[in-house]
Design an enzyme around this catalytic site. Structure first.
Site, PDB file in Angstrom:
ATOM      1  N   ASP A   1      78.243  17.210 -18.414  1.00 53.85           N
ATOM      2  CA  ASP A   1      77.523  17.433 -17.159  1.00 53.85           C
ATOM      3  C   ASP A   1      76.119  16.826 -17.236  1.00 53.85           C
ATOM      4  O   ASP A   1      75.296  17.238 -18.067  1.00 53.85           O
ATOM      5  CB  ASP A   1      77.454  18.956 -16.953  1.00 53.85           C
ATOM      6  CG  ASP A   1      77.003  19.348 -15.571  1.00 53.85           C
ATOM      7  OD1 ASP A   1      76.589  18.464 -14.811  1.00 53.85           O
ATOM      8  OD2 ASP A   1      77.065  20.551 -15.255  1.00 53.85           O
TER       9      ASP A   1
ATOM     10  N   GLY B   1      79.102  12.516  -8.514  1.00 52.92           N
ATOM     11  CA  GLY B   1      79.471  11.351  -7.693  1.00 52.92           C
ATOM     12  C   GLY B   1      78.410  10.274  -7.627  1.00 52.92           C
ATOM     13  O   GLY B   1      78.534   9.306  -6.864  1.00 52.92           O
TER      14      GLY B   1
ATOM     15  N   ASP C   1      78.215  20.846  -6.308  1.00 54.95           N
ATOM     16  CA  ASP C   1      79.028  22.028  -6.603  1.00 54.95           C
ATOM     17  C   ASP C   1      79.632  22.663  -5.352  1.00 54.95           C
ATOM     18  O   ASP C   1      78.987  22.756  -4.308  1.00 54.95           O
ATOM     19  CB  ASP C   1      78.159  23.094  -7.293  1.00 54.95           C
ATOM     20  CG  ASP C   1      77.710  22.646  -8.664  1.00 54.95           C
ATOM     21  OD1 ASP C   1      77.848  21.459  -8.984  1.00 54.95           O
ATOM     22  OD2 ASP C   1      77.215  23.505  -9.414  1.00 54.95           O
TER      23      ASP C   1
HETATM   24  C1  GLA Z   1      76.535  22.134 -12.794  1.00 53.83           C
HETATM   25  C2  GLA Z   1      78.014  21.783 -12.607  1.00 53.83           C
HETATM   26  C3  GLA Z   1      78.806  23.068 -12.477  1.00 53.83           C
HETATM   27  C4  GLA Z   1      78.601  23.936 -13.702  1.00 53.83           C
HETATM   28  C5  GLA Z   1      77.107  24.189 -13.910  1.00 53.83           C
HETATM   29  C6  GLA Z   1      76.833  24.881 -15.235  1.00 53.83           C
HETATM   30  O1  GLA Z   1      76.000  22.716 -11.663  1.00 53.83           O
HETATM   31  O2  GLA Z   1      78.195  20.975 -11.483  1.00 53.83           O
HETATM   32  O3  GLA Z   1      80.187  22.778 -12.301  1.00 53.83           O
HETATM   33  O4  GLA Z   1      79.164  23.300 -14.808  1.00 53.83           O
HETATM   34  O5  GLA Z   1      76.368  22.985 -13.889  1.00 53.83           O
HETATM   35  O6  GLA Z   1      75.483  25.130 -15.420  1.00 53.83           O
END
Ligand code: GLA
Length: 747
Positions: free
Chosen positions: A499, A542, A563
């Site tokens: 991430d 993205g 998200d």
């Molecule tokens: C980001 C990701 C989420 C999750 C959080 C964890 O927001 O997009 O899917 O993994 O981090 O902190």
């Protein structure tokens, strides 16, 4: 502590909650708290009403400070809200017992004072025993007795809020704070329990009414069932209710188990005549009861790297125990009859067709599993569970193990749900001396956890960031990529979600594509050196059209958006925007519109039933399967209710997602509120999803030629698993609000 972007998305969730049943009541006479004096830092003298804050800055109360031009500061800060509390509030109140100070949410911890007197605290500061605990999802509603000397009626009062922001955004947010007088009515809350499905198309919902105040409350419960199609009342029921102090009562209410049923629960309190209402679309089942005969539900292809360890659980439903017969299992692989598990070492490069026969006393199912040993993994989209949408940063070993057990015991594994993925929040704050990553106290034995999952045929997923820290503020992999990949291999990890998060700070100012790709390339190469198959999930929302280059990173899936949250706005915005990326999805590389938001979700400790209606949930699952999206359940697996299980265990719907051809659906019609998406399937048939984005039922007449089908010899409703017409050129349907009709068309 949470990612800033989550907070924005959750704001919608809050609004929805306000509109329906999680409402924090507000009485007619309220004084809004819109402005405050603000300072960063910390001094307990700032609680005092006499303190001179004239030189402090002004701040709007209700939005995080980062959204108001304040720097991205983390630590202590104080709000001092000056307010005249009119005695008219007290006079007009029926109960007259207490003043309510409503502060919405606070990022992350607060201690609140009225004229120097402490009236509440939520969360815990780093200095407190037990250390820092963020409680941003909790609503702050502090109550002060009307005769408390701390209240200065008709004079200037100071509500001082000592805030601690542990990361992400900070301050009082997600709602407009106010003060008002409590009524007995405010102590009443309702909660619905999971629906029970009864014989003869009936269902039962229990409503739990709770009196949270230390006073007796009486009123009337009015239950009403409406047929949404003709707006007629199907049944009504009135019940008189008395709730003694701090008590609760449960009422079982029955209704027809059908599409198009709305339930309305109204509680009217006797003294004030005020009414609280909850309304919902009644859950209804579409997936028929599964056959007792064996049915193979797995994907027909499995991708492995030559020489890697293999764990493959045969996904089959029906009455257990099964007897399996496997033919042509490549050398190096063995089969465990007891567990229905293929294990061993992946054969050398090539395609191997394994004949599988599954039988019980009632019948036999036959399938061919194509094991493709070569460069590609994830030949169909990964299916499983991820901890984020339910547990957020509170995930623990125990929660992961119980999710895994539920995956098995509730039969989800029989439909191909296999990955158990830990998201953010497992990492210790410091690495070992040699730089190795370690788990925090919530995960005492990662390797043991991996083995526990593997023994049951499940797969083990983990999460990290290429930056110094993850989105939740935990340890990232920066400068330790090789070491982390080695550790994952040692623990038996099968899946890594990587991430971006704080890595954006590393490349601030560099807008090149290469800057975005670099961290993903680095980890790609380190994963490739591991002697096991690790699915690689790119999570960078993205940026720079990741679908165009995710495959070059060896990505098996890549998030295409920000998200998701459990609201129609979020689902609609994300799901229906997947229109320009279909060409890039296919075996081994999938567009990822984020995880499923069904069941009990909540991103932390306070879980709630998804705010999506049943229609929206059918749309969610249908659209994700049409999009060949990874399917990751995001809810508390222990609390999976029968509706959600029915939604997640439809073999024909899942088969669209897991189809070997791996073609993502494309939107061929977009007319007013109707969208028609079409997905070609490996047997030459096509899946068609007709989605209604309107807020009411919509009729639709689809001329199949418009979606490039001359004639359908069979139209099958996949949710109901039944053929609905033959030899036709059109489909006529009536679709519920935000709902779907999903068909498989054989020409
Ligand atoms: C980001 C990701 C989420 C999750 C959080 C964890 O927001 O997009 O899917 O993994 O981090 O902190």
């Amino acid at each position: 502590m949470k990612p800033f972007k989550i907070v924005k998305a959750l704001f919608f969730l809050f609004l929805i909650g306000q509109a329906s049943f999680k409402a924090v009541a507000q009485n007619g006479n309220a004084v809004y708290l819109k402005e405050a004096k603000f300072s960063i830092g910390n001094d307990n003298a700032w609680a005092d009403s006499a303190f001179n804050d004239l030189n402090w800055k002004n701040i709007k109360v209700g939005d995080v400070w980062q959204e108001q031009g304040y720097p991205d500061y983390h630590g202590f800060a104080w709000y001092r809200i000056h307010v005249i509390i009119p005695s008219s509030l007290k006079k007009q109140s029926v109960w007259g017992d207490s003043l309510r100070i409503f502060l919405a949410h606070v990022n992350d911890v607060d201690e609140t004072y009225l004229n120097g007197k402490k009236i509440g605290k939520t969360g815990s500061y780093p200095q407190d025993a037990g250390g820092y605990v963020s409680k941003w999802p909790a609503i702050r509603s502090y109550h002060v007795a009307a005769n408390d000397q701390a209240i200065k009626w008709d004079q200037d009062n100071v509500i001082a809020v000592k805030v601690y922001d542990g990361g992400g955004s900070g301050g009082i947010f997600m709602g407009q704070p106010y003060i008002d007088m409590l009524e007995k009515f405010d102590g009443i809350s309702f909660e619905q329990t999971a629906v029970k499905f009864l014989p003869k198309q009936q269902a039962e919902r229990s409503l739990n009414l709770e009196n949270k105040f230390n006073t007796t409350v009486s009123g009337k419960l009015h239950f009403k069932v409406i047929n949404e199609l003709n707006k007629k009342t199907v049944l009504e029921k009135n019940t008189n209710i008395t709730l003694t102090p701090l008590s609760h009562k449960t009422y079982a209410l029955q209704f027809p188990q059908l599409e198009g049923i709305r339930l309305i629960y109204e509680f009217t309190e006797n003294e004030t005549g005020k009414t609280k209402t909850i309304t919902e679309i009644a859950p209804y089942l579409l997936t028929p009861a599964p056959s007792q005969k064996p049915e193979f539900n797995g994907a027909s292809v499995l991708g492995v790297h030559p020489g890697s360890p293999v764990i493959y659980k045969i996904a089959a439903s029906g009455k257990k125990p099964f007897k399996y017969r496997l033919q042509n299992l490549p050398k190096g692989l063995a089969f465990d009859q007891e567990k229905g598990l293929i294990t061993g070492v992946a054969p050398q490069q090539g395609e191997y067709h394994v004949n599988i026969v599954i039988s019980n006393k009632l019948g036999t199912a036959k399938a061919i599993l194509k094991i493709k040993s070569g460069k590609q993994l994830a030949l169909t989209p990964p299916m499983g569970w991820n901890s984020w949408n339910c547990w957020g940063l509170t995930v623990s070993d125990a929660k992961v193990r119980s999710s895994a057990n539920a995956m098995i015991n509730k039969g989800l594994v029989d439909y191909g749900w296999t990955y158990i993925n830990i998201d953010d929040g497992w990492q210790a704050p410091v690495r070992e001396k040699n730089g190795d990553i370690v788990a925090n106290e919530k995960f005492p034995d990662m390797k043991g956890l991996g083995s526990f999952l593997h023994q049951q045929g499940l797969k083990f997923g983990i999460y990290s960031s290429p930056g110094t820290t993850t989105c939740g503020g935990y340890m990232g992999s920066l400068n330790h990529e090789a070491q982390d990949a080695t550790t994952y291999n040692y623990w038996g990890v099968d899946y890594l979600k990587y991430d971006l998060c704080s890595y954006s700070n590393q490349i601030a100012g560099d807008t090149s594509l290469l800057a975005q790709q670099k961290p993903y390339m680095l980890m790609r190469d380190k994963l490739a050196q591991q002697p096991r198959d690790i699915i690689y999930s790119l999570c960078q929302y993205g940026i720079k059209d990741v679908w165009k280059w995710g495959r070059q990173m060896n990505g098996n899936l890549w998030r295409t958006t920000e998200d998701i949250t459990d609201t129609w706005q979020s689902l609609r915005g994300i799901g229906f925007s997947q229109i320009n990326n279909a060409a890039y999805a296919g075996p081994s590389g999938w567009n990822d519109p984020d995880m499923l938001i069904v069941g009990q979700v909540g991103w932390g400790e306070n879980l709630h039933q998804t705010h999506l209606t049943p229609y929206e949930q059918y749309t969610h699952m249908s659209l994700w399967c049409m999009l060949s999206a990874p399917l990751l359940i995001g809810c508390d697996m222990d609390k999976l209710d029968d509706f959600t299980l029915n939604l997640l265990k439809n073999r024909e719907v899942i088969a669209l997602d897991q189809d070997e051809l791996g073609k993502q659906a494309e939107r061929l019609i977009n007319e007013k509120n109707i969208q028609v998406w079409v997905k070609p399937l490996s047997d030459g048939s096509k899946a068609i999803g007709i989605f209604n984005l309107a807020d009411d039922y919509s009729g639709y007449n689809l001329d199949l030629e418009k979606v490039k089908i001359n004639k359908a010899s069979i139209v099958r409703d996949v949710w109901q698993q039944k053929n609905i017409s033959k030899n036709t050129k059109r489909i006529v349907c009536n679709i519920p609000p935000h709902g779907v009709r999903l068909y498989r068309i054989t020409s």
